[in-house]
Design an enzyme around this catalytic site. Structure first.
Site, PDB file in Angstrom:
ATOM      1  N   SER A 148       0.825  -1.199   0.000  1.00 19.96           N
ATOM      2  CA  SER A 148       0.000   0.000   0.000  1.00 19.96           C
ATOM      3  C   SER A 148       0.865   1.257   0.000  1.00 19.96           C
ATOM      4  CB  SER A 148      -0.972  -0.024   1.185  1.00 19.96           C
ATOM      5  OG  SER A 148      -2.059   0.853   0.959  1.00 19.96           O
ATOM      6  N   LYS A 200     -20.535  18.239   8.231  1.00 19.41           N
ATOM      7  CA  LYS A 200     -19.529  18.629   9.206  1.00 19.41           C
ATOM      8  C   LYS A 200     -19.209  17.497  10.183  1.00 19.41           C
ATOM      9  CE  LYS A 200     -16.661  21.445  11.103  1.00 19.41           C
ATOM     10  NZ  LYS A 200     -15.402  21.775  10.404  1.00 19.41           N
TER      11      LYS A 200
END
Length: 325
Positions: A148, A200
């Site tokens: 990765s 948010k």
């Protein structure tokens, strides 16, 4: 008259400091005999030991400061090590900058043994190493794991070496969102959050994602994934569609990675060093230039063995975008 063969012993007594009206004459005889006979280390043993300790500490400090000053007499090869989770890369970036600024360093051995880590941290480290590879050869040696974010970092290298059993690949992006809501419900603890915008508090560990929030994060992940694919395609000079086909999260052995074009050659650190030495004209047996150790001993051990940084232990759970196995 005493015979010549007679023997006798004589112990010289220290003379009094002075006589007569001298103020020292008032000092008792045992006192001035004590001061004249005993050395400082016996008169003040604790002060003597403290002085020796301070001297040793001063010498160690001088050696430590001297080792931090990168003084290179001859041309050499520097080592950049990427081990464990890629999270806090500040010291690695500083080391890369010092290497880049030193014309005596003709090549870089990049040792990668990492399952990846934070998306932004992996990308920033790749960018710094890519800039370094533009000025001198960089040989990548993959250790047990280079997956990765570890693969992303390796893509900066000029030539990549992997062991046949190295675990690599896992090209993709992951996002973890801890879910604490059910546990808090059981113990009777709750929380209300007021926001000024609908996204948010997306990814809050206290409640599951809504369909809109899931689609929102999926778009973010897709963008990061596309950037990863571009880096692999550029680093391996392969068509983007081929890089995209490899970026499905699968892991590969080093032998598979060679067949797929993710690495250039099978071999360990010794083989990578031999290639690098020939490429930059520096003898392979010359001592490698390594980054000085830093930080408290305990923190260094935790980071080496468990991938932990003491500065991160007090952070609250939060969503994390990861290039990580």
């Amino acid at each position: 008259m005493k015979p010549a063969d007679d023997t006798f012993s004589f112990t010289a007594e220290p003379a009094a400091p002075c006589a007569g009206s001298c103020p020292l004459a008032r000092i008792p005889e045992p006192v001035w005999k004590y001061w004249l006979h005993l050395p400082f280390r016996k008169r003040h043993p604790w002060l003597y030991r403290l002085g020796i300790l301070l001297l040793v500490m001063l010498l160690l400090l001088i050696v430590a400061v001297a080792s931090d000053e990168e003084t290179f007499g001859d041309d050499g090869i520097a080592v950049v090590s990427v081990s464990g989770p890629i999270l806090d890369i500040g010291s690695q970036l500083d080391w890369i900058r010092k290497i880049s600024d030193n014309p005596r360093i003709k090549g870089v051995l990049l040792r990668v043994d990492s399952p990846g880590g934070g998306a932004a941290a992996s990308q920033e480290l790749y960018t710094a190493l890519k800039g370094l590879a533009a000025t001198r050869p960089v040989a990548v040696s993959m250790g047990s794991t280079a997956a990765s974010g570890g693969v992303m970092v390796a893509m900066a290298g000029t030539r990549i070496f992997a062991n046949a059993s190295t675990v690599t690949g896992s090209i993709g992006v992951r996002m973890d969102i801890p879910q604490l809501g059910p546990l808090l419900d059981k113990i009777g603890i709750g929380q209300e959050t007021l926001t000024t915008a609908p996204y948010k508090d997306a990814g809050s560990p206290l409640k599951p994602l809504t369909p809109e929030q899931r689609a929102y994060f999926k778009a973010v992940l897709d963008d990061m994934h596309a950037q990863f694919v571009d880096i692999v395609a550029t680093g391996r000079k392969m068509p983007r569609d081929k890089a995209a086909a490899l970026a499905d999260g699968r892991i590969f052995t080093g032998r598979e990675a060679l067949r797929l074009g993710l690495v250039d050659e099978l071999g360990g650190q010794a083989e990578a060093l031999r290639w690098l030495a020939a490429e930059c004209g520096v003898p392979a047996r010359r001592p490698l230039i390594r980054k000085p150790a830093e930080g408290p001993w305990l923190e260094r051990q935790l980071k080496t063995w468990f991938g932990l940084a003491l500065s991160t232990l007090d952070r609250a759970p939060a969503p994390a975008f990861l290039y990580q196995l």
